[in-house]
Design an enzyme around this catalytic site. Structure first.
Site, PDB file in Angstrom:
ATOM      1  N   SER A  82       1.092  -1.410  -0.169  1.00 59.03           N
ATOM      2  CA  SER A  82       0.046   0.169   0.220  1.00 59.03           C
ATOM      3  C   SER A  82       1.009   0.960  -0.042  1.00 59.03           C
ATOM      4  O   SER A  82       0.464   2.414  -0.726  1.00 59.03           O
ATOM      5  CB  SER A  82      -1.062   0.543   1.492  1.00 59.03           C
ATOM      6  OG  SER A  82      -0.264   0.412   2.617  1.00 59.03           O
TER       7      SER A  82
ATOM      8  N   SER B 197      14.621  -6.875   3.141  1.00 53.34           N
ATOM      9  CA  SER B 197      16.094  -6.786   3.998  1.00 53.34           C
ATOM     10  C   SER B 197      15.967  -4.872   4.113  1.00 53.34           C
ATOM     11  O   SER B 197      15.563  -4.355   3.992  1.00 53.34           O
ATOM     12  CB  SER B 197      16.774  -7.808   4.095  1.00 53.34           C
ATOM     13  OG  SER B 197      17.950  -7.324   5.420  1.00 53.34           O
TER      14      SER B 197
ATOM     15  N   TYR C 125      14.624  -1.904  14.334  1.00 53.78           N
ATOM     16  CA  TYR C 125      14.536  -2.548  12.998  1.00 53.78           C
ATOM     17  C   TYR C 125      15.963  -3.223  12.830  1.00 53.78           C
ATOM     18  O   TYR C 125      15.867  -4.411  12.278  1.00 53.78           O
ATOM     19  CB  TYR C 125      14.385  -1.134  12.686  1.00 53.78           C
ATOM     20  CG  TYR C 125      14.644  -1.728  11.033  1.00 53.78           C
ATOM     21  CD1 TYR C 125      13.203  -1.860  10.170  1.00 53.78           C
ATOM     22  CD2 TYR C 125      15.117  -0.741  10.693  1.00 53.78           C
ATOM     23  CE1 TYR C 125      13.414  -1.457   9.062  1.00 53.78           C
ATOM     24  CE2 TYR C 125      15.416  -0.974   8.674  1.00 53.78           C
ATOM     25  CZ  TYR C 125      14.395  -1.244   8.381  1.00 53.78           C
ATOM     26  OH  TYR C 125      13.869  -0.724   6.898  1.00 53.78           O
TER      27      TYR C 125
ATOM     28  N   LYS D 170      16.145  -7.214  11.043  1.00 55.47           N
ATOM     29  CA  LYS D 170      15.996  -7.546   9.291  1.00 55.47           C
ATOM     30  C   LYS D 170      18.100  -8.323   9.167  1.00 55.47           C
ATOM     31  O   LYS D 170      17.803  -8.830   8.281  1.00 55.47           O
ATOM     32  CB  LYS D 170      17.050  -5.989   9.043  1.00 55.47           C
ATOM     33  CG  LYS D 170      16.144  -5.499   8.654  1.00 55.47           C
ATOM     34  CD  LYS D 170      14.804  -5.260   7.441  1.00 55.47           C
ATOM     35  CE  LYS D 170      13.883  -5.235   7.696  1.00 55.47           C
ATOM     36  NZ  LYS D 170      13.035  -4.986   6.632  1.00 55.47           N
TER      37      LYS D 170
HETATM   38  N1  LIG Z   1      12.314   2.851   2.493  1.00 57.44           N
HETATM   39  C1  LIG Z   1      13.937   3.066   2.728  1.00 57.44           C
HETATM   40  O1  LIG Z   1      14.159   3.470   2.454  1.00 57.44           O
HETATM   41  C2  LIG Z   1      13.697   0.683   2.897  1.00 57.44           C
HETATM   42  C3  LIG Z   1      14.745   1.212   3.000  1.00 57.44           C
HETATM   43  C4  LIG Z   1      15.604  -0.357   3.328  1.00 57.44           C
HETATM   44  C5  LIG Z   1      14.827  -1.013   3.064  1.00 57.44           C
HETATM   45  N2  LIG Z   1      14.032  -1.125   3.571  1.00 57.44           N
HETATM   46  C6  LIG Z   1      12.322  -1.832   3.523  1.00 57.44           C
HETATM   47  O2  LIG Z   1      11.722  -1.996   2.116  1.00 57.44           O
HETATM   48  C7  LIG Z   1      10.406  -2.262   2.952  1.00 57.44           C
HETATM   49  C8  LIG Z   1       9.165  -1.025   2.408  1.00 57.44           C
HETATM   50  O3  LIG Z   1       9.779  -0.339   3.601  1.00 57.44           O
HETATM   51  P1  LIG Z   1       8.654   1.065   2.927  1.00 57.44           P
HETATM   52  O4  LIG Z   1      10.140   2.005   3.938  1.00 57.44           O
HETATM   53  O5  LIG Z   1       9.289   1.469   1.523  1.00 57.44           O
HETATM   54  O6  LIG Z   1       7.089   1.212   3.070  1.00 57.44           O
HETATM   55  P2  LIG Z   1       6.166   2.292   4.300  1.00 57.44           P
HETATM   56  O7  LIG Z   1       6.014   3.215   3.490  1.00 57.44           O
HETATM   57  O8  LIG Z   1       7.351   1.885   5.760  1.00 57.44           O
HETATM   58  O9  LIG Z   1       5.607   1.064   4.016  1.00 57.44           O
HETATM   59  C9  LIG Z   1       5.177  -0.483   4.675  1.00 57.44           C
HETATM   60  C10 LIG Z   1       4.048  -0.886   4.243  1.00 57.44           C
HETATM   61  O10 LIG Z   1       4.101  -2.006   4.818  1.00 57.44           O
HETATM   62  C11 LIG Z   1       3.103  -2.903   5.660  1.00 57.44           C
HETATM   63  N3  LIG Z   1       2.739  -2.979   6.504  1.00 57.44           N
HETATM   64  C12 LIG Z   1       3.192  -2.619   8.185  1.00 57.44           C
HETATM   65  N4  LIG Z   1       2.169  -3.158   8.835  1.00 57.44           N
HETATM   66  C13 LIG Z   1       1.506  -4.048   8.302  1.00 57.44           C
HETATM   67  C14 LIG Z   1       1.150  -5.949   8.602  1.00 57.44           C
HETATM   68  N5  LIG Z   1       1.238  -5.631   9.775  1.00 57.44           N
HETATM   69  N6  LIG Z   1       0.953  -6.430   7.883  1.00 57.44           N
HETATM   70  C15 LIG Z   1       0.641  -6.397   6.108  1.00 57.44           C
HETATM   71  N7  LIG Z   1       1.287  -4.805   6.150  1.00 57.44           N
HETATM   72  C16 LIG Z   1       1.483  -4.250   6.605  1.00 57.44           C
HETATM   73  C17 LIG Z   1       1.955  -1.144   5.199  1.00 57.44           C
HETATM   74  O11 LIG Z   1       0.405  -1.481   4.895  1.00 57.44           O
HETATM   75  P3  LIG Z   1      -0.820  -0.705   5.603  1.00 57.44           P
HETATM   76  O12 LIG Z   1       0.035  -0.147   6.580  1.00 57.44           O
HETATM   77  O13 LIG Z   1      -1.940  -0.963   4.885  1.00 57.44           O
HETATM   78  O14 LIG Z   1      -1.183  -2.210   6.430  1.00 57.44           O
HETATM   79  C18 LIG Z   1       2.319  -0.663   4.282  1.00 57.44           C
HETATM   80  O15 LIG Z   1       2.232  -1.429   3.283  1.00 57.44           O
HETATM   81  C19 LIG Z   1      10.232  -2.375   4.087  1.00 57.44           C
HETATM   82  O16 LIG Z   1      10.798  -3.715   4.554  1.00 57.44           O
HETATM   83  C20 LIG Z   1      11.290  -1.896   5.214  1.00 57.44           C
HETATM   84  O17 LIG Z   1      12.163  -2.695   6.193  1.00 57.44           O
HETATM   85  C21 LIG Z   1      12.941   0.535   3.245  1.00 57.44           C
END
Ligand SMILES: NC(=O)c1ccc[n+]([C@@H]2O[C@H](COP(=O)([O-])OP(=O)(O)OC[C@H]3O[C@@H](n4cnc5c(N)ncnc54)[C@H](OP(=O)(O)O)[C@@H]3O)[C@@H](O)[C@H]2O)c1
Length: 276
Positions: free
Chosen positions: A13, A129, A143, A147
Site C-alpha cells: 500500500s 531486508s 529494526y 533485519k
Molecule cells: N524506505 C527505505 O528507505 C527502506 C530502506 C531499507 C529497507 N526498506 C524496507 O522496505 C520495505 C518497505 O518499506 P518502506 O519504508 O518503503 O515502506 P513504508 O512506507 O514504511 O510502508 C510499509 C508497508 O508495510 C505495510 N505493513 C506494515 N505493517 C503491516 C502488517 N502488519 N501487515 C501487512 N502489511 C503491513 C504497510 O501497509 P498497511 O499499513 O496498509 O498495512 C505499508 O504498505 C520494508 O521492509 C522496509 O524495512 C525500506
C-alpha cells in the site's frame, strides 16, 4: 493473458512495496497485493486483498483468497515498520511489534506459501531486508535486529528449498525517499528527559535527512522486477547509493573500532548529558 506470471506482494500500500508492485504490473505480472489498509477488490491494475502479516488467521485468509485467483510464481515480502529508540529505553513490547511485523510476518507468509510452491515445482521468494540487515545503526536497535534475523533466516531457507526449485532473494535497500513516517514511530520513552536525548536527536535528524533525500523508489521497483524476471536470481541484491555501499564495505573489511568511529561521527554529534 495466458502464461502470465503471478506475484503476491505484501506491504504493497505504500513505499517500496507499492513501487515494486507497480513495476511488476508494468512488466506484465499479475499482482495480488496485500496490506492492512486494503479492502478486497481490483484497483490500479492489481488485485488488492486485506492482509495483516502479524495475524495468523489474516495470513491464512489472504493466501486462500489469493490462491483462488492465481497461485504465486513469486512472493515479494515488503511489509515492514520500525520503532526509533535507544536499546535501553525501547520497551520489550515495542521490540516485539517490530520483530513480529518484519521478521515473523515473513516467516508466517513463507510457511503458508512454500507448500504451494513445492506443489508447483518451483517459485521465487523475495524478502525485503535493508542495509540495517548488514550493519547496526544507532537508535534503530529493534529494526536492525529484525533485519539481521531476516538475513540469517534467508541463508537457511535458500539451502532447504533449492531441491524444490525454489529460489530466495534478499533485497537490501539503502535509504529511499518512499517510506512513510507513520511506520516509524518513536519509542514512548524517547522524551527530552531521556539520557540519550541529545544523541537521539542528532541521529534521528540524520536518519530523517538521509531518507527524505534518499534514492528513487521507482528505480528500486524496476530493478527488483527486472531481477525477478531472470531464470536465476541472486541471494542478495543490494540497491543503495555509493556511500552506503562503502559503509557496508567498511563494516565488512575494517575493524570494530574503525566502524564505531565512522558510525558515531556520522550519526551522533552530541555527547550525552551527565546526570547532576
Ligand atoms: N524506505 C527505505 O528507505 C527502506 C530502506 C531499507 C529497507 N526498506 C524496507 O522496505 C520495505 C518497505 O518499506 P518502506 O519504508 O518503503 O515502506 P513504508 O512506507 O514504511 O510502508 C510499509 C508497508 O508495510 C505495510 N505493513 C506494515 N505493517 C503491516 C502488517 N502488519 N501487515 C501487512 N502489511 C503491513 C504497510 O501497509 P498497511 O499499513 O496498509 O498495512 C505499508 O504498505 C520494508 O521492509 C522496509 O524495512 C525500506
Amino acid at each position: 493473458m495466458s502464461g502470465q506470471k503471478t506475484a503476491w506482494v505484501t506491504g504493497a500500500s505504500s513505499g517500496l512495496g507499492l513501487h515494486t508492485a507497480l513495476a511488476l504490473r508494468d512488466d506484465g505480472w499479475r499482482v495480488i497485493a496485500g496490506a492492512r489498509s486494503f479492502e478486497d477488490g481490483e484497483a490500479g491494475g492489481m488485485t488488492r486483498l486485506k492482509l495483516d502479516v502479524t495475524d495468523e488467521e489474516s495470513v491464512a485468509r489472504f493466501c486462500e483468497k489469493a490462491a483462488g485467483i492465481a497461485k504465486p510464481d513469486a512472493l515479494v515480502q515488503c511489509a515492514g515498520m520500525l520503532v526509533l529508540g535507544s536499546c535501553e529505553e525501547t520497551s520489550v513490547e515495542e521490540f516485539r511489534r517490530v520483530i513480529d511485523t518484519n521478521y515473523l510476518g515473513m516467516v508466517r507468509m513463507n510457511r503458508a506459501v512454500l507448500p504451494l510452491m513445492r506443489e508447483r515445482g518451483g517459485g521465487k521468494i523475495v524478502l525485503f531486508s535493508s542495509i540495517n540487515g548488514l550493519l547496526g545503526i544507532p537508535f534503530q536497535g529493534a529494526y536492525t535486529a529484525s533485519k539481521h534475523a531476516i538475513e540469517g533466516y534467508a541463508e537457511c531457507l535458500q539451502l532447504e528449498v533449492k531441491p524444490f526449485g525454489i529460489q530466495v532473494m534478499l533485497v537490501e535497500p539503502g535509504d529511499h525517499r518512499s517510506g512513510s513516517d507513520k511506520y516509524r514511530p518513536h519509542a514512548a520513552a524517547m522524551t527530552e528527559k531521556s539520557p540519550y536525548a541529545a544523541a537521539y536527536k542528532s541521529a534521528t535528524d540524520r536518519i530523517h535527512r538521509d531518507e527524505t533525500g534518499g534514492s528513487d523508489p521507482d528505480r528500486l521497483g524496476r530493478i527488483v522486477a527486472r531481477t525477478l524476471d531472470r531464470k536465476r536470481i541472486p541471494l542478495r541484491k543490494r540497491v543503495a547509493s555509493a556511500d552506503q555501499h562503502l559503509a557496508v564495505w567498511v563494516h565488512r573489511f575494517l575493524g570494530a573500532r574503525v566502524n564505531r568511529w565512522v558510525l558515531r561521527c556520522y550519526y551522533i554529534r552530541k555527547k550525552p548529558v551527565k546526570p547532576e
